[in-house]
Design a protein around this motif. Structure first.
Motif, PDB file in Angstrom:
ATOM      1  N   HIS A 206       0.826  -1.201   0.000  1.00  0.00           N
ATOM      2  CA  HIS A 206       0.000   0.000   0.000  1.00  0.00           C
ATOM      3  C   HIS A 206       0.860   1.251   0.000  1.00  0.00           C
ATOM      4  CE1 HIS A 206      -3.834  -2.087   0.740  1.00  0.00           C
ATOM      5  NE2 HIS A 206      -3.223  -2.827   1.644  1.00  0.00           N
TER       6      HIS A 206
ATOM      7  N   PHE B 243      -2.069   4.350  -1.749  1.00  0.00           N
ATOM      8  CA  PHE B 243      -2.255   4.206  -0.305  1.00  0.00           C
ATOM      9  C   PHE B 243      -3.555   3.464  -0.001  1.00  0.00           C
ATOM     10  CE2 PHE B 243       0.122   8.490  -0.068  1.00  0.00           C
ATOM     11  CZ  PHE B 243       1.341   7.847  -0.157  1.00  0.00           C
ATOM     12  N   ARG B 244      -3.536   2.775   1.116  1.00  0.00           N
ATOM     13  CA  ARG B 244      -4.699   1.983   1.519  1.00  0.00           C
ATOM     14  C   ARG B 244      -5.973   2.848   1.535  1.00  0.00           C
ATOM     15  NH1 ARG B 244      -6.219  -2.459   4.813  1.00  0.00           N
ATOM     16  NH2 ARG B 244      -4.120  -3.175   5.267  1.00  0.00           N
ATOM     17  N   GLY B 245      -6.984   2.343   0.898  1.00  0.00           N
ATOM     18  CA  GLY B 245      -8.289   3.017   0.923  1.00  0.00           C
ATOM     19  C   GLY B 245      -8.418   4.208  -0.014  1.00  0.00           C
ATOM     20  N   ARG B 246      -7.344   4.543  -0.719  1.00  0.00           N
ATOM     21  CA  ARG B 246      -7.367   5.776  -1.515  1.00  0.00           C
ATOM     22  C   ARG B 246      -8.479   5.782  -2.577  1.00  0.00           C
ATOM     23  NH1 ARG B 246      -4.430  10.377  -2.797  1.00  0.00           N
ATOM     24  NH2 ARG B 246      -4.483  10.948  -4.983  1.00  0.00           N
TER      25      ARG B 246
ATOM     26  N   GLY C  27     -11.250   3.962  -2.496  1.00  0.00           N
ATOM     27  CA  GLY C  27     -12.521   3.415  -2.008  1.00  0.00           C
ATOM     28  C   GLY C  27     -12.332   2.639  -0.727  1.00  0.00           C
ATOM     29  N   SER C  28     -12.772   1.372  -0.745  1.00  0.00           N
ATOM     30  CA  SER C  28     -12.760   0.575   0.485  1.00  0.00           C
ATOM     31  C   SER C  28     -11.357   0.432   1.077  1.00  0.00           C
ATOM     32  CB  SER C  28     -13.303  -0.815   0.192  1.00  0.00           C
ATOM     33  OG  SER C  28     -13.031  -1.670   1.289  1.00  0.00           O
ATOM     34  N   ARG C  29     -11.335   0.414   2.392  1.00  0.00           N
ATOM     35  CA  ARG C  29     -10.105   0.142   3.135  1.00  0.00           C
ATOM     36  C   ARG C  29      -9.584  -1.261   2.810  1.00  0.00           C
ATOM     37  NH1 ARG C  29      -8.476  -1.893   8.201  1.00  0.00           N
ATOM     38  NH2 ARG C  29      -6.805  -0.603   9.069  1.00  0.00           N
TER      39      ARG C  29
END
Lengths: 163, 444
Positions: free
Chosen positions: B300, B409-412, B414-416
């Protein structure tokens, strides 16, 4: 000077996990921003953080977007200060401009444990923890003034009024 | 005469000699950043100093409404230098909800009230492309923007850096800001790009080697023989993603290609500013790209880089070809070259987002979009699209995206619980045929 509980995280904590991009134009009030603080890093954080708590992280805290809400949400959720090995440059500026102290101290990051209670003495430039007292790098004059006024907006307002 | 005497001597030696001749008195040569910030501050400055300066242009986008809210708190009515503001709507265009619509409305009213001339409504495209196309990104200009990828304009020899909302609000009112003069890392890129390998692969490789914070608080100057061969679109990829190694600004010395491009576009006069030949760089990082293979940034973080051979076979659900990093004609063109006469895999959806109306129109005229649509791509209007997870292709939990964007990056998006891989337009297009990450070189 108030004691604060530590929330400890790793390197490269980015702005997307601090304040997700999907909220950037839909969540506008600082108090509401606070409810999403660190949402994609640690969903428990916003639910359990107490005013005066302190974030400790590794290198490059706040990397990524220029979104200032990453600093705003931490300030309004009650975070007293963020201590890190280093900060991404825009986050550092944003934190100061929000009146949120961003402190650099390798020793503090090395020594202080998650959930430990620590104290910060801003006038002495010291972090007091269980294992010892750690100095943090002093702020350059350019940022000290802004921090003392509680952020850039009140600082600029005052400057404009006194002109 | 000196030049005649020394003809046959390598250019760099000659320049060093000349610089030493003209720098008697012990004054060291200066970097581009030291020179431009010194010029703006009206004094000699060195890396590490803090200066107060006025920028030439101040960029903001959909965040202008939030900046206006901060501006109002300052108790001042008028923007001090309205001619310096450049406002480009691109993040969520057209508005996807009532909230976004109101946001845009507030900005349009502010623009009218303050008589902001440089306003680009939703039909122009992504701010960094529109800003460049419209001749604001000029050599020797100081440009500050409320967007981290403002670094892009270094491709034209400007000093361009991202700042936050409060700072832009404060700039609107005072036309002043403090900046620390950055140390400079020189990145020398030599060699010839192998076929199927692009600027995106080069910058991903550099980010992977150097790490996400290598250039934090620093300027990056891109030099080397390889760079001279790069198109401006390719240089923009590097300058854009300089932000991903933490750089304050990325810089390319303007050459004939830049001057040519600016001939019909420059808004105003400009002065080319370059680093002195004996300038002091913090470090020189050398890269030879002759045997580089396509690179992929894995979840991520952008510095989690692997060569495509190590990621091949990774399945994904959505592909994105576009963004301020890779949404220009040359990017769409290479995607079309890969996808011509092919069909995208039935399990993936491919979103194509030209970076601007100009790039869109050019691709349209050249038949590029027809190829992409025939292959099964969805063409979206120029804008940021799903890159920051606000609209137009949000990821569900468990979904994987392969994108030409600059962040994973994580969640960027949409969903985490979703994942993002980043690659070049060629890699994304080739992978879209197979439905899993693949080496584009077999399709070229």
């Amino acid at each position: 000077m108030k004691k604060g509980r530590v929330w400890k995280y790793g390197d490269n904590v980015n702005t997307d996990v601090i304040f997700p991009g999907k909220y950037t134009y839909s969540v506008l009030e600082p108090e509401e921003m606070a409810r999403h603080a660190l949402e994609d890093l640690d969903p428990d954080f916003a639910l359990n953080v107490k005013p005066g708590d302190i974030i400790i992280a590794g290198r490059n805290f706040g990397c990524g977007s220029s979104r200032e809400q990453a600093a705003t949400c931490l300030k309004y959720v009650g975070v007293q200060a963020v201590i890190a090995r280093s900060f991404a440059r825009i986050f550092f500026r944003n934190a100061i401009n929000q009146g949120l102290p961003a402190l650099q101290s390798e020793e503090a990051v090395d020594s202080i444990k998650d959930r430990e209670e620590i104290e910060i003495d801003f006038s002495l430039g010291e972090i007091k923890a269980k294992k010892g007292v750690y100095k943090f790098s002093p702020f350059p004059e350019s940022v000290l003034g802004i921090l003392e006024e509680g952020g850039l907006i009140p600082y600029t307002k005052k400057k404009l009024e006194t002109k | 005469m000196i030049a005649t005497l020394l003809s046959g001597v390598r250019n760099d030696i000659l320049f060093t000699f000349l610089a030493m001749t003209f720098n008697k008195g012990g004054i060291l040569g200066k970097t581009f950043s030291e020179k431009i910030l010194g010029l703006k501050a009206g004094k000699e400055v060195q890396a590490g100093e803090v200066v107060t300066v006025s920028p030439d242009y101040i960029l903001s986008h959909d965040n202008s409404a939030a900046i206006f809210e901060e501006f109002k708190k300052l108790g001042t009515r008028n923007v001090k230098c309205p001619q310096k503001l450049v406002i480009i709507l691109d993040h969520v265009v057209p508005a996807s909800s009532e909230q976004y619509a109101l946001n845009h409305k507030i900005i349009r009213e502010f623009v009218a009230e303050q008589k902001i001339q440089n306003f680009f409504d939703i039909f122009f495209g992504i701010c960094h492309q529109v800003f460049s196309e419209n001749g604001f990104a000029l050599p020797g200009k100081l440009i500050l923007g409320a967007d981290s990828h403002t670094t892009s304009y270094g491709a034209f020899g400007a000093f361009a850096a991202g700042i936050g909302r409060s700072e832009v609000a404060s700039l609107w009112a005072t036309d002043e800001i403090w900046l620390r003069v950055p140390e400079t890392l020189k990145i020398e890129i030599e060699g010839k790009l192998p076929s199927g390998v692009y600027a995106k692969d080069v910058i991903l490789k550099i980010i992977g080697e150097e790490g996400a914070d290598r250039a934090n608080y620093r300027a990056v100057e891109f030099t080397g023989n390889a760079i001279k061969e790069f198109s401006l679109a390719s240089r923009l990829v590097l300058a854009n993603m300089a932000a991903e190694i933490g750089a304050k600004n990325g810089y390319f010395e303007p050459d004939e290609k830049v001057l040519q491009w600016l001939k019909e576009r420059a808004r105003e006069k400009f002065e080319v500013i370059t680093s002195d030949p004996d300038a002091k760089f913090e470090a020189v990082l050398k890269y030879d790209i002759s045997s580089l293979e396509p690179q992929v940034a894995c979840p991520h973080t952008v510095d989690n880089i692997k060569p495509v051979s190590e990621v091949e076979g990774e399945e994904f659900h959505q592909a994105v070809i576009g963004t301020c990093t890779n949404g220009r004609f040359e990017d769409l063109e290479v995607a079309a070259r890969v996808l011509k006469g092919k069909k995208i895999h039935p399990k993936v959806r491919v979103l194509v987002i030209p970076a601007s109306r100009q790039e869109y129109l050019f691709a349209l005229k050249k038949g590029i979009l027809e190829i992409l649509v025939s292959a099964g791509c969805v063409i979206l209007n120029p804008g940021c699209g799903p890159c920051l997870g606000a609209h137009q292709g949000i990821l569900a939990p468990g979904e994987v995206a392969l994108s030409t964007a600059n962040r994973n990056f994580r969640g960027r998006m949409g969903s985490r619980e979703s994942k993002i891989f980043l690659a070049s337009p060629a890699t994304v297009a080739a992978s879209s045929i197979e439905g899993k990450i693949t080496d584009p070189r077999k399709f070229l």
